[in-house]
Design a protein around this motif. Structure first.
Motif, PDB file in Angstrom:
ATOM      1  N   VAL A 121      30.567  38.992  49.700  1.00 41.37           N
ATOM      2  CA  VAL A 121      30.496  38.423  51.048  1.00 41.37           C
ATOM      3  C   VAL A 121      29.306  39.021  51.783  1.00 41.37           C
ATOM      4  CG1 VAL A 121      31.670  38.112  53.256  1.00 41.37           C
ATOM      5  CG2 VAL A 121      32.997  38.103  51.135  1.00 41.37           C
ATOM      6  N   LYS A 122      28.527  38.157  52.427  1.00 40.97           N
ATOM      7  CA  LYS A 122      27.460  38.607  53.309  1.00 40.97           C
ATOM      8  C   LYS A 122      27.858  38.251  54.735  1.00 40.97           C
ATOM      9  CE  LYS A 122      22.613  38.016  54.599  1.00 40.97           C
ATOM     10  NZ  LYS A 122      21.376  37.210  54.431  1.00 40.97           N
ATOM     11  N   LYS A 123      28.070  39.270  55.550  1.00 38.35           N
ATOM     12  CA  LYS A 123      28.469  39.079  56.940  1.00 38.35           C
ATOM     13  C   LYS A 123      27.430  39.732  57.826  1.00 38.35           C
ATOM     14  CE  LYS A 123      32.439  39.441  60.031  1.00 38.35           C
ATOM     15  NZ  LYS A 123      33.868  39.845  60.153  1.00 38.35           N
ATOM     16  N   GLY A 124      26.642  38.887  58.492  1.00 31.68           N
ATOM     17  CA  GLY A 124      25.503  39.429  59.224  1.00 31.68           C
ATOM     18  C   GLY A 124      24.504  39.979  58.231  1.00 31.68           C
ATOM     19  N   GLY A 125      24.154  41.251  58.376  1.00 28.71           N
ATOM     20  CA  GLY A 125      23.250  41.873  57.422  1.00 28.71           C
ATOM     21  C   GLY A 125      23.956  42.778  56.452  1.00 28.71           C
ATOM     22  N   LEU A 126      25.280  42.720  56.433  1.00 35.34           N
ATOM     23  CA  LEU A 126      26.064  43.606  55.585  1.00 35.34           C
ATOM     24  C   LEU A 126      26.641  42.853  54.402  1.00 35.34           C
ATOM     25  CD1 LEU A 126      28.036  45.589  58.332  1.00 35.34           C
ATOM     26  CD2 LEU A 126      25.918  46.259  57.188  1.00 35.34           C
ATOM     27  N   TYR A 127      26.692  43.537  53.267  1.00 35.37           N
ATOM     28  CA  TYR A 127      27.253  42.961  52.051  1.00 35.37           C
ATOM     29  C   TYR A 127      28.502  43.742  51.649  1.00 35.37           C
ATOM     30  CZ  TYR A 127      22.824  40.474  51.422  1.00 35.37           C
ATOM     31  OH  TYR A 127      21.729  39.663  51.592  1.00 35.37           O
ATOM     32  N   SER A 128      29.472  43.039  51.110  1.00 30.79           N
ATOM     33  CA  SER A 128      30.672  43.693  50.584  1.00 30.79           C
ATOM     34  C   SER A 128      31.080  43.001  49.290  1.00 30.79           C
ATOM     35  CB  SER A 128      31.816  43.637  51.595  1.00 30.79           C
ATOM     36  OG  SER A 128      32.205  42.301  51.851  1.00 30.79           O
ATOM     37  N   LEU A 129      31.746  43.762  48.448  1.00 30.08           N
ATOM     38  CA  LEU A 129      32.167  43.254  47.145  1.00 30.08           C
ATOM     39  C   LEU A 129      33.565  43.770  46.844  1.00 30.08           C
ATOM     40  CD1 LEU A 129      31.487  41.846  44.380  1.00 30.08           C
ATOM     41  CD2 LEU A 129      30.650  44.081  43.617  1.00 30.08           C
ATOM     42  N   ASP A 130      34.411  42.911  46.317  1.00 29.65           N
ATOM     43  CA  ASP A 130      35.726  43.367  45.862  1.00 29.65           C
ATOM     44  C   ASP A 130      36.087  42.652  44.571  1.00 29.65           C
ATOM     45  OD1 ASP A 130      37.579  40.975  46.368  1.00 29.65           O
ATOM     46  OD2 ASP A 130      36.781  41.281  48.381  1.00 29.65           O
ATOM     47  N   VAL A 131      36.921  43.314  43.798  1.00 32.73           N
ATOM     48  CA  VAL A 131      37.408  42.773  42.528  1.00 32.73           C
ATOM     49  C   VAL A 131      38.924  42.814  42.557  1.00 32.73           C
ATOM     50  CG1 VAL A 131      37.439  43.003  40.026  1.00 32.73           C
ATOM     51  CG2 VAL A 131      35.363  43.565  41.298  1.00 32.73           C
ATOM     52  N   ALA A 132      39.536  41.674  42.301  1.00 27.81           N
ATOM     53  CA  ALA A 132      40.996  41.580  42.302  1.00 27.81           C
ATOM     54  C   ALA A 132      41.473  41.078  40.954  1.00 27.81           C
ATOM     55  CB  ALA A 132      41.473  40.650  43.414  1.00 27.81           C
ATOM     56  N   SER A 133      42.584  41.632  40.493  1.00 25.09           N
ATOM     57  CA  SER A 133      43.175  41.190  39.228  1.00 25.09           C
ATOM     58  C   SER A 133      44.647  40.890  39.454  1.00 25.09           C
ATOM     59  CB  SER A 133      43.019  42.267  38.147  1.00 25.09           C
ATOM     60  OG  SER A 133      43.706  43.448  38.511  1.00 25.09           O
ATOM     61  N   ALA A 134      45.147  39.942  38.695  1.00 28.32           N
ATOM     62  CA  ALA A 134      46.551  39.545  38.805  1.00 28.32           C
ATOM     63  C   ALA A 134      47.108  39.315  37.406  1.00 28.32           C
ATOM     64  CB  ALA A 134      46.696  38.280  39.644  1.00 28.32           C
ATOM     65  N   TYR A 135      48.325  39.800  37.193  1.00 24.20           N
ATOM     66  CA  TYR A 135      48.961  39.639  35.885  1.00 24.20           C
ATOM     67  C   TYR A 135      50.446  39.355  36.092  1.00 24.20           C
ATOM     68  CZ  TYR A 135      50.700  40.646  31.202  1.00 24.20           C
ATOM     69  OH  TYR A 135      51.314  40.556  29.968  1.00 24.20           O
ATOM     70  N   LYS A 136      50.963  38.393  35.361  1.00 25.23           N
ATOM     71  CA  LYS A 136      52.378  38.028  35.450  1.00 25.23           C
ATOM     72  C   LYS A 136      53.045  38.241  34.104  1.00 25.23           C
ATOM     73  CE  LYS A 136      55.573  34.288  36.645  1.00 25.23           C
ATOM     74  NZ  LYS A 136      55.718  32.873  37.109  1.00 25.23           N
ATOM     75  N   TYR A 137      54.162  38.960  34.138  1.00 22.71           N
ATOM     76  CA  TYR A 137      54.956  39.173  32.927  1.00 22.71           C
ATOM     77  C   TYR A 137      56.408  38.886  33.273  1.00 22.71           C
ATOM     78  CZ  TYR A 137      57.263  41.459  29.000  1.00 22.71           C
ATOM     79  OH  TYR A 137      58.048  41.718  27.900  1.00 22.71           O
ATOM     80  N   LYS A 138      56.919  37.812  32.709  1.00 23.89           N
ATOM     81  CA  LYS A 138      58.278  37.355  32.995  1.00 23.89           C
ATOM     82  C   LYS A 138      58.434  37.149  34.506  1.00 23.89           C
ATOM     83  CE  LYS A 138      60.371  39.327  28.837  1.00 23.89           C
ATOM     84  NZ  LYS A 138      61.409  40.218  28.280  1.00 23.89           N
ATOM     85  N   ASN A 139      59.307  37.914  35.157  1.00 27.85           N
ATOM     86  CA  ASN A 139      59.520  37.756  36.594  1.00 27.85           C
ATOM     87  C   ASN A 139      58.737  38.767  37.420  1.00 27.85           C
ATOM     88  OD1 ASN A 139      61.252  35.578  36.359  1.00 27.85           O
ATOM     89  ND2 ASN A 139      63.101  36.834  36.306  1.00 27.85           N
ATOM     90  N   ASN A 140      57.785  39.443  36.808  1.00 25.95           N
ATOM     91  CA  ASN A 140      57.027  40.481  37.500  1.00 25.95           C
ATOM     92  C   ASN A 140      55.573  40.047  37.685  1.00 25.95           C
ATOM     93  OD1 ASN A 140      59.310  42.271  37.342  1.00 25.95           O
ATOM     94  ND2 ASN A 140      58.758  42.635  35.198  1.00 25.95           N
ATOM     95  N   ASP A 177      30.563  33.208  57.283  1.00 29.96           N
ATOM     96  CA  ASP A 177      29.824  34.146  56.452  1.00 29.96           C
ATOM     97  C   ASP A 177      29.341  33.410  55.206  1.00 29.96           C
ATOM     98  OD1 ASP A 177      30.689  36.174  58.258  1.00 29.96           O
ATOM     99  OD2 ASP A 177      32.582  36.309  57.166  1.00 29.96           O
ATOM    100  N   GLN A 178      28.641  34.120  54.344  1.00 31.75           N
ATOM    101  CA  GLN A 178      28.260  33.589  53.039  1.00 31.75           C
ATOM    102  C   GLN A 178      29.139  34.270  52.000  1.00 31.75           C
ATOM    103  OE1 GLN A 178      25.487  34.504  55.302  1.00 31.75           O
ATOM    104  NE2 GLN A 178      25.910  32.383  55.887  1.00 31.75           N
ATOM    105  N   LYS A 179      29.854  33.465  51.231  1.00 28.27           N
ATOM    106  CA  LYS A 179      30.854  34.022  50.329  1.00 28.27           C
ATOM    107  C   LYS A 179      30.788  33.349  48.964  1.00 28.27           C
ATOM    108  CE  LYS A 179      35.898  34.686  50.014  1.00 28.27           C
ATOM    109  NZ  LYS A 179      37.195  34.478  50.713  1.00 28.27           N
ATOM    110  N   LEU A 180      30.832  34.166  47.916  1.00 25.35           N
ATOM    111  CA  LEU A 180      30.858  33.667  46.545  1.00 25.35           C
ATOM    112  C   LEU A 180      31.966  34.380  45.796  1.00 25.35           C
ATOM    113  CD1 LEU A 180      29.696  32.144  44.065  1.00 25.35           C
ATOM    114  CD2 LEU A 180      28.177  34.113  43.708  1.00 25.35           C
TER     115      LEU A 180
END
Length: 277
Positions: free
Chosen positions: A47-66, A27-30
């Motif tokens: 992500v462009k897969k075939g003629g379809l586009y998808s978008l996601d947003v991910a966040s990550a946070y670390k505090y001590k052991n969490n 696919d085409q992915k940025l």
């Protein structure tokens, strides 16, 4: 929390699987990652897969052991994972929740000992599936198994066994999966001390159908910023990959695959660019 012991059951055969499949994309992915001053890491992926586009947003946070991970996509799916390290000595607790399909959530406990690793996961639906695994062995050697039990039907959904041997210059494993119907044997051999060049092979036999699959491949590190990979299986599918570090931690990956037994079919091509600070 430093991981110790023989590793999880999912680690058996993982080295060969990663070398044969990891980073191959058609696919085409940025993806663009940023880190705020408060330590929150945010990654946006298109992500462009075939003629379809998808978008996601991910966040990550670390505090001590969490550690908290949250991911939202364009289909309004939200997944949240909370990982607590050392909730007990040498024990990790992982809780995942998904919306709107909250029944897909689960709670997992992983315990790491010098010579054994145990993991158990329970789904969040009313009559959940319980998965558990155990791996034992000294350094460089692991024997283990995993099973899944459906509490609603009172039947096992899966049971798998396997072992692996790890040395500085090679890694070998064998797995009996699909309730004893599939045998998978794999090996990775490093051709030099710096592991710049590696060869891999994986053989799979499905006993019920007498179907055999053999895949061979390799990795060669051209320089510290560039690596190439290739693989070929007995059905004639040939794939290759070029990965280059355009700047520290940022990777450009180009990969392709075509069927050597059906040259009239259009080959597959993929492009991925991951930008990190």
């Amino acid at each position: 929390m430093a991981m110790k012991g023989p590793g999880l059951f999912t680690d058996i055969g993982k080295k060969a699987k990663d070398l044969l499949t990891r980073d191959y994309t058609y696919d085409q992915k940025l993806s663009v990652s940023t880190v705020s001053s408060s330590g929150v890491a945010v990654t946006s992926t298109a992500v462009k897969k075939g003629g379809l586009y998808s978008l996601d947003v991910a966040s990550a946070y670390k505090y001590k052991n969490n550690l908290v991970d949250v991911k939202v996509d364009t289909e309004s799916n939200i997944s949240t994972t909370l990982t607590v390290l050392d909730v007990l000595p040498s024990t990790k607790l992982v809780t995942s929740i998904k919306f709107p399909d909250y029944n897909a959530g689960k709670v997992e406990v992983q315990y790491f000992h010098d010579h054994a690793t145990f993991a158990a996961a329970v789904g969040m639906k009313p009559s959940p599936v319980v998965d558990f695994s155990l791996v034992v062995g000294p350094k460089g050697l692991a024997f283990g198994g995993e099973a899944g039990f459906d509490t609603s039907s009172g039947k096992f959904t899966k049971y798998t066994g396997g072992f692996s041997v790890t040395k500085p210059d090679f890694h070998a494993s064998a797995i009996l999966a699909d309730k004893g119907d599939t045998i998978k044997v794999s090996g990775v051999y490093h051709l030099d001390e710096k592991q710049k060049a590696s060869a891999v092979a994986e053989f799979t036999r499905k006993l019920s159908t007498n179907e055999n699959t053999l895949t061979v491949g390799g990795l060669y590190t051209v320089d510290p910023q560039t690596a190439v990979k290739a693989r070929l299986n007995n059905t004639g599918k040939l794939a290759a990959l070029l990965q280059h570090e355009v700047k520290p931690k940022s990777l450009l990956t180009i990969s392709g695959e075509f069927d050597t037994k059906a040259l009239d079919r259009a080959p597959k091509f993929g492009l991925s660019l991951a930008l990190k600070p």
